[in-house]
Design a protein around this motif. Structure first.
Motif, PDB file in Angstrom:
ATOM      1  N   SER A  27       0.828  -1.145   0.053  1.00 62.43           N
ATOM      2  CA  SER A  27       0.005   0.090  -0.095  1.00 62.43           C
ATOM      3  C   SER A  27       0.858   1.133  -0.170  1.00 62.43           C
ATOM      4  O   SER A  27       0.500   2.063  -0.925  1.00 62.43           O
ATOM      5  N   ASP A  28       2.018   0.978   0.747  1.00 53.84           N
ATOM      6  CA  ASP A  28       2.916   2.361   0.740  1.00 53.84           C
ATOM      7  C   ASP A  28       3.670   2.701  -0.667  1.00 53.84           C
ATOM      8  O   ASP A  28       3.846   3.610  -0.875  1.00 53.84           O
ATOM      9  N   LYS A  29       3.603   1.647  -1.557  1.00 54.57           N
ATOM     10  CA  LYS A  29       3.883   1.716  -3.052  1.00 54.57           C
ATOM     11  C   LYS A  29       3.018   2.284  -3.695  1.00 54.57           C
ATOM     12  O   LYS A  29       2.999   2.226  -5.089  1.00 54.57           O
ATOM     13  N   GLY A  30       1.517   2.345  -3.253  1.00 52.52           N
ATOM     14  CA  GLY A  30       0.711   3.047  -4.236  1.00 52.52           C
ATOM     15  C   GLY A  30      -0.172   1.806  -4.729  1.00 52.52           C
ATOM     16  O   GLY A  30      -1.248   2.224  -5.380  1.00 52.52           O
ATOM     17  N   ILE A  31       0.004   0.543  -4.323  1.00 54.59           N
ATOM     18  CA  ILE A  31      -0.674  -0.452  -4.855  1.00 54.59           C
ATOM     19  C   ILE A  31      -2.156  -0.541  -4.013  1.00 54.59           C
ATOM     20  O   ILE A  31      -2.244  -0.792  -2.756  1.00 54.59           O
ATOM     21  N   ARG A  32      -3.344  -0.704  -4.892  1.00 54.24           N
ATOM     22  CA  ARG A  32      -4.387  -0.794  -4.168  1.00 54.24           C
ATOM     23  C   ARG A  32      -4.945  -2.189  -3.891  1.00 54.24           C
ATOM     24  O   ARG A  32      -5.128  -2.841  -5.061  1.00 54.24           O
ATOM     25  N   ILE A  33      -5.235  -2.422  -2.818  1.00 60.60           N
ATOM     26  CA  ILE A  33      -5.505  -4.020  -2.538  1.00 60.60           C
ATOM     27  C   ILE A  33      -6.966  -4.165  -1.966  1.00 60.60           C
ATOM     28  O   ILE A  33      -7.384  -3.208  -0.952  1.00 60.60           O
ATOM     29  N   SER A  34      -7.473  -5.099  -2.298  1.00 57.68           N
ATOM     30  CA  SER A  34      -8.573  -5.742  -1.646  1.00 57.68           C
ATOM     31  C   SER A  34      -8.375  -7.082  -0.777  1.00 57.68           C
ATOM     32  O   SER A  34      -7.574  -7.711  -1.234  1.00 57.68           O
ATOM     33  N   LEU A  35      -9.010  -7.200   0.372  1.00 58.27           N
ATOM     34  CA  LEU A  35      -8.456  -8.379   1.190  1.00 58.27           C
ATOM     35  C   LEU A  35      -9.914  -9.085   1.164  1.00 58.27           C
ATOM     36  O   LEU A  35     -10.962  -8.648   1.610  1.00 58.27           O
ATOM     37  N   ILE A  36      -9.677 -10.437   1.088  1.00 60.40           N
ATOM     38  CA  ILE A  36     -10.680 -11.437   1.585  1.00 60.40           C
ATOM     39  C   ILE A  36     -10.178 -12.453   2.422  1.00 60.40           C
ATOM     40  O   ILE A  36      -9.245 -12.974   2.472  1.00 60.40           O
ATOM     41  N   LYS A  37     -10.843 -12.402   3.368  1.00 57.90           N
ATOM     42  CA  LYS A  37     -10.559 -13.379   4.752  1.00 57.90           C
ATOM     43  C   LYS A  37     -11.651 -14.409   4.963  1.00 57.90           C
ATOM     44  O   LYS A  37     -12.709 -14.021   5.026  1.00 57.90           O
TER      45      LYS A  37
END
Length: 221
Positions: A27-37
């Motif tokens: 995220s700090d690198k600008g990559i947008r993440i979705s998390l599924i748990k």
């Protein structure tokens, strides 16, 4: 298809801690993440007496709630992983990270600590890419395709960038010229530079949706 990586392992193996560290770095690198748990023990986000709880108790099959900062949906039953991936990929997402779903065919990193006293859950699976561990010499990991240091999340991130992000996403065209000399960039460097600049642009009004941009920087004093 949005790139996907799944972290699997037995309970108390350190999955959540490693996933948290990996998400923070990316995220700090600008990559947008979705998390599924996946939570095998169940969970509760709706509480007795709240408006949404009352509406659900009254008979609503699904309850959706929205505020200026966030939104959520509450529904009965277990969602299909395909549906979860569809919802997680909605919008401008670069990577979907999954915690759990060890029986899926999605690419996986297993988190394993021998001191946990439990056996690996995915060694031998075709979808297993690597094992993040603190005991690389363990006899139980002889068949692991690759070993990563569970205590080095930066190395785990590099592995994801090289094996998941760079392989799955279209190769971006990035041209770098330093003092008039063109610098050759490999695939990983191109993605890293493009994603970093993309992250900055998203915070600037008028440049949020840019897909092509030029930046010139002078370091002269």
């Amino acid at each position: 298809m949005i790139p996907v990586i799944s972290f699997v392992g037995s309970s108390n193996s350190g999955k959540t801690t490693l996933v948290e560290q990996v998400i923070k770095i990316l995220s700090d690198k600008g990559i947008r993440i979705s998390l599924i748990k996946h939570d095998a023990h169940g969970f509760e986000i709706d509480h007795e007496g709240k408006d949404t709880w009352r509406h659900k108790k009254a008979g609503a099959v699904r309850v959706l709630i929205s505020s200026p900062a966030k939104y959520a949906m509450i529904a009965d039953g277990e969602a299909d992983l395909g549906d979860m991936l569809y919802m997680a990929g909605d919008g401008d997402i670069d990577l979907i990270v999954i915690e759990g779903y060890k029986s899926s065919s999605l690419p996986k990193i297993e988190v394993f600590r021998e001191a946990n006293g439990k056996k690996p859950v995915c060694t031998g699976h075709a979808s297993l890419l690597a094992v993040a561990t603190d005991t690389p010499d363990s006899e139980q990991l002889k068949s692991a395709p690759m070993l990563l240091d569970i205590n080095d999340p930066q190395a785990v991130v590099r592995f994801i960038e090289e094996r998941i992000l760079c392989e799955e996403k279209p190769f971006p065209f990035v041209s770098l010229v330093a003092d008039g000399k063109k610098i050759d960039l490999n695939r990983f460097a191109s993605f890293s530079l493009a994603n970093t600049l993309k992250g900055y642009l998203k915070s600037l009004k008028g440049a949020e949706d840019a897909v092509e941009f030029e930046i010139k920087v002078s370091m002269k004093k």
